[in-house]
Motif scaffolding. Structure first.
Motif, mmCIF file in Angstrom:
data_model
loop_
_atom_site.group_PDB
_atom_site.id
_atom_site.type_symbol
_atom_site.label_atom_id
_atom_site.label_comp_id
_atom_site.label_asym_id
_atom_site.label_seq_id
_atom_site.Cartn_x
_atom_site.Cartn_y
_atom_site.Cartn_z
ATOM 1 N N LYS A 223 21.055 38.804 35.701
ATOM 2 C CA LYS A 223 19.878 38.354 36.676
ATOM 3 C C LYS A 223 19.826 37.453 36.309
ATOM 4 O O LYS A 223 19.899 36.400 36.921
ATOM 5 N N GLU A 224 19.424 37.256 35.022
ATOM 6 C CA GLU A 224 19.221 35.925 34.122
ATOM 7 C C GLU A 224 20.310 34.931 34.385
ATOM 8 O O GLU A 224 20.365 33.109 34.187
ATOM 9 N N GLY A 225 21.300 35.371 34.617
ATOM 10 C CA GLY A 225 22.772 34.295 34.021
ATOM 11 C C GLY A 225 23.161 33.514 35.363
ATOM 12 O O GLY A 225 23.295 32.511 35.325
ATOM 13 N N ILE A 226 22.654 34.106 36.627
ATOM 14 C CA ILE A 226 23.042 33.888 37.532
ATOM 15 C C ILE A 226 21.708 32.982 38.189
ATOM 16 O O ILE A 226 21.747 31.941 38.245
ATOM 17 N N ARG A 227 20.747 33.603 38.016
ATOM 18 C CA ARG A 227 18.863 32.191 38.254
ATOM 19 C C ARG A 227 19.224 30.896 37.446
ATOM 20 O O ARG A 227 19.162 29.784 38.092
ATOM 21 N N ALA A 228 20.408 31.183 36.059
ATOM 22 C CA ALA A 228 20.433 29.304 35.273
ATOM 23 C C ALA A 228 21.440 28.641 35.841
ATOM 24 O O ALA A 228 21.340 27.486 35.813
ATOM 25 N N LEU A 229 22.427 29.340 36.804
ATOM 26 C CA LEU A 229 23.364 28.568 37.836
ATOM 27 C C LEU A 229 23.342 28.107 38.877
ATOM 28 O O LEU A 229 22.278 28.010 39.724
ATOM 29 N N ARG A 230 24.002 26.742 38.469
ATOM 30 C CA ARG A 230 22.581 25.872 40.393
ATOM 31 C C ARG A 230 23.655 25.830 41.107
ATOM 32 O O ARG A 230 25.371 26.995 40.619
ATOM 33 N N PRO A 231 24.377 25.499 42.388
ATOM 34 C CA PRO A 231 24.724 26.530 43.551
ATOM 35 C C PRO A 231 25.994 25.632 43.153
ATOM 36 O O PRO A 231 26.004 24.662 42.749
ATOM 37 N N GLY A 232 27.221 26.078 42.950
ATOM 38 C CA GLY A 232 28.582 26.377 42.517
ATOM 39 C C GLY A 232 29.276 26.627 41.580
ATOM 40 O O GLY A 232 29.968 25.850 41.254
ATOM 41 N N GLY A 233 28.188 26.536 40.641
ATOM 42 C CA GLY A 233 28.364 26.956 38.993
ATOM 43 C C GLY A 233 28.954 28.164 39.031
ATOM 44 O O GLY A 233 29.291 28.884 40.308
ATOM 45 N N THR A 234 29.624 27.654 37.795
ATOM 46 C CA THR A 234 30.617 29.421 37.119
ATOM 47 C C THR A 234 30.313 30.317 36.228
ATOM 48 O O THR A 234 29.837 29.930 35.563
ATOM 49 N N LEU A 235 30.685 31.292 36.229
ATOM 50 C CA LEU A 235 29.707 33.089 35.602
ATOM 51 C C LEU A 235 31.189 32.709 34.730
ATOM 52 O O LEU A 235 32.036 33.614 35.580
ATOM 53 N N HIS A 236 30.876 33.096 33.782
ATOM 54 C CA HIS A 236 31.931 34.274 32.789
ATOM 55 C C HIS A 236 31.190 35.348 32.315
ATOM 56 O O HIS A 236 30.130 35.729 31.112
ATOM 57 N N TYR A 237 31.255 36.265 32.605
ATOM 58 C CA TYR A 237 30.335 37.444 32.952
ATOM 59 C C TYR A 237 31.842 38.777 31.960
ATOM 60 O O TYR A 237 32.732 39.369 32.545
ATOM 61 N N GLN A 261 19.423 38.024 44.891
ATOM 62 C CA GLN A 261 18.904 37.019 44.695
ATOM 63 C C GLN A 261 19.361 35.449 45.696
ATOM 64 O O GLN A 261 19.129 34.508 45.789
ATOM 65 N N GLY A 262 20.091 36.021 46.675
ATOM 66 C CA GLY A 262 20.494 35.718 48.111
ATOM 67 C C GLY A 262 21.982 34.943 48.127
ATOM 68 O O GLY A 262 21.533 33.802 48.662
ATOM 69 N N ARG A 263 22.675 34.950 47.103
ATOM 70 C CA ARG A 263 23.268 34.295 46.567
ATOM 71 C C ARG A 263 24.514 34.561 46.604
ATOM 72 O O ARG A 263 25.014 35.727 46.901
ATOM 73 N N ARG A 264 25.695 34.464 47.224
ATOM 74 C CA ARG A 264 27.187 34.484 47.143
ATOM 75 C C ARG A 264 28.126 33.954 45.675
ATOM 76 O O ARG A 264 27.448 33.607 45.075
ATOM 77 N N VAL A 265 28.827 35.419 45.822
ATOM 78 C CA VAL A 265 29.533 35.446 44.518
ATOM 79 C C VAL A 265 31.643 34.668 45.572
ATOM 80 O O VAL A 265 31.725 35.476 46.196
ATOM 81 N N ARG A 266 31.887 34.274 44.614
ATOM 82 C CA ARG A 266 33.257 33.896 44.788
ATOM 83 C C ARG A 266 34.414 34.117 43.639
ATOM 84 O O ARG A 266 34.454 33.420 42.744
ATOM 85 N N VAL A 267 34.399 34.990 43.857
ATOM 86 C CA VAL A 267 35.047 35.724 42.094
ATOM 87 C C VAL A 267 36.852 34.741 41.801
ATOM 88 O O VAL A 267 37.147 34.849 42.725
ATOM 89 N N LEU A 268 36.980 33.934 40.957
ATOM 90 C CA LEU A 268 38.006 33.355 40.581
ATOM 91 C C LEU A 268 38.975 34.063 39.421
ATOM 92 O O LEU A 268 40.243 33.646 40.036
ATOM 93 N N ARG A 269 39.211 34.684 38.747
ATOM 94 C CA ARG A 269 39.686 35.564 37.912
ATOM 95 C C ARG A 269 39.021 36.917 37.090
ATOM 96 O O ARG A 269 37.717 37.176 36.910
ATOM 97 N N CYS A 270 39.541 37.626 37.264
ATOM 98 C CA CYS A 270 39.337 39.416 36.516
ATOM 99 C C CYS A 270 40.305 39.367 35.121
ATOM 100 O O CYS A 270 41.682 39.423 35.707
ATOM 101 N N ALA A 271 39.945 39.676 34.001
ATOM 102 C CA ALA A 271 40.639 39.606 32.840
ATOM 103 C C ALA A 271 40.614 40.960 31.618
ATOM 104 O O ALA A 271 39.140 40.683 31.325
ATOM 105 N N ARG A 272 41.661 41.477 31.364
ATOM 106 C CA ARG A 272 41.405 41.870 29.598
ATOM 107 C C ARG A 272 41.150 41.619 28.601
ATOM 108 O O ARG A 272 42.012 40.661 28.648
ATOM 109 N N VAL A 273 39.664 40.824 27.905
ATOM 110 C CA VAL A 273 39.563 41.141 26.826
ATOM 111 C C VAL A 273 40.218 41.507 25.778
ATOM 112 O O VAL A 273 41.374 40.989 25.131
#
Ligand SMILES: C[S@@+](CC[C@H](N)C(=O)[O-])C[C@H]1O[C@@H](n2cnc3c(N)ncnc32)[C@H](O)[C@@H]1O
Length: 290
Positions: A223-237, A261-273
């Protein structure tokens, strides 16, 4: 062969293959071949400290293994037996089995990491992810929510020149090394270390990029991680999930929290670390949050 001249070397230098751990033990009469077969085949060198996992069936040889490793790596000063990582601070469970001096400076990809290897984790398995982060963040405001000693913040600041990296760390000991590493890497003007709980310290709607480099409980901070982002920002979860739930579970976590939070997600990539434990994978999802 015709025309070939044999040249006798005055002081021949013979190449001595550095004996491996097994070589050093094989000839010891009190060690059985079964025990030799259980000896560690790999270890990790952090600056002047060697960390090694030892099979419990040969743990009684731990001091011999420790001194043998020091004899193979003369510039190392200490050997730690590794028993895993625990707790919110991800503190390693380690024991000195040879030498002394657990505080060390580890150099990787042009970045300096000072740490006490007895009390602070440093994951060999996250090397590629640290390298990947070093190529991101140019001209951005980045928030590193689980900064540790600067695993991701420093490579990014040293190689990518972000505007600002807010590096939040809850463990005072790790925070101490983080501030020292900012000085050692000369990125004072970029990395801004903060001692505290990222749930309280993250800004709202300002970050171009948010790095959530935690495992097991990361979803509790989404919740906090997503809330910190400006619209169009990138999240590494980052998250640890049973292999059978990868990658769906990570995508679902982020989608659910964003929708709340009424926001939308565009997945760029998911990978095994890395493999985290039997049947469990440590993975990272990159997504743009609008
Ligand atoms: C697993 S470590 C970081 C691993 C790192 N991403 C890597 O690649 O190796 C997670 C760090 O987050 C810190 N931490 C845990 N909970 C936190 C919180 N609520 N706020 C800030 N830091 C936290 C821990 O003390 C630890 O140093």
């Amino acid at each position: 062969m015709a025309g070939q001249k044999t040249v006798r070397q005055e002081h021949p230098e013979f190449y001595h293959k550095t004996p491996g751990l097994v070589d050093l033990f094989r000839d010891r009469d009190r060690i059985s071949p079964e025990q030799v077969a259980l000896l560690p085949r790999s270890w990790y060198i952090l600056g002047t400290v060697i960390t090694v996992k030892i099979d419990p069936r040969v743990e009684d040889l731990k001091r011999d293994i420790g001194s043998a490793l020091l004899s193979i790596y003369p510039r190392c000063r200490c050997v730690l037996m590794d028993r895993g990582i625990e707790g919110q601070f991800r503190v390693p469970k380690r024991e000195v089995i040879a030498g002394s001096g657990t505080e060390t400076v580890h150099r990787e990809n042009g970045v300096v990491f000072k740490l006490d290897a007895m009390k602070i984790m440093f994951s060999a398995g996250n090397l590629n992810e640290r390298m990947r982060m070093s190529r991101l963040g140019d001209d951005e405001f980045v928030v590193d929510m689980f900064a540790g000693i600067g695993y991701f913040s420093l490579p990014m600041a040293v190689h990518s020149r972000p505007d600002r990296v807010l590096s939040i760390e809850l463990n005072p000991l790790a925070y101490g090394y983080l501030t020292e590493n900012v000085r050692l890497n000369k990125v004072e003007g970029i990395v801004d270390p903060v001692l505290g709980d990222c749930a309280e310290e993250v800004p709202e709607g300002e970050a171009d990029r948010v790095v959530m480099g935690f495992v097991e409980f990361t979803d509790r901070y989404l919740k906090e991680g997503i809330r910190a982002l400006r619209p169009g920002g990138t999240l590494h979860y980052h998250q640890t999930v049973p292999e059978r739930l990868y990658p769906g579970a990570l995508v679902e976590d982020v989608r659910r929290k964003a929708e709340e939070q009424g926001r939308r997600v565009r997945v760029l990539r998911c990978a095994r670390v890395k493999k985290y434990s039997p049947g469990v994978v440590h993975a990272v999802l990159d997504a743009v949050i609008t």
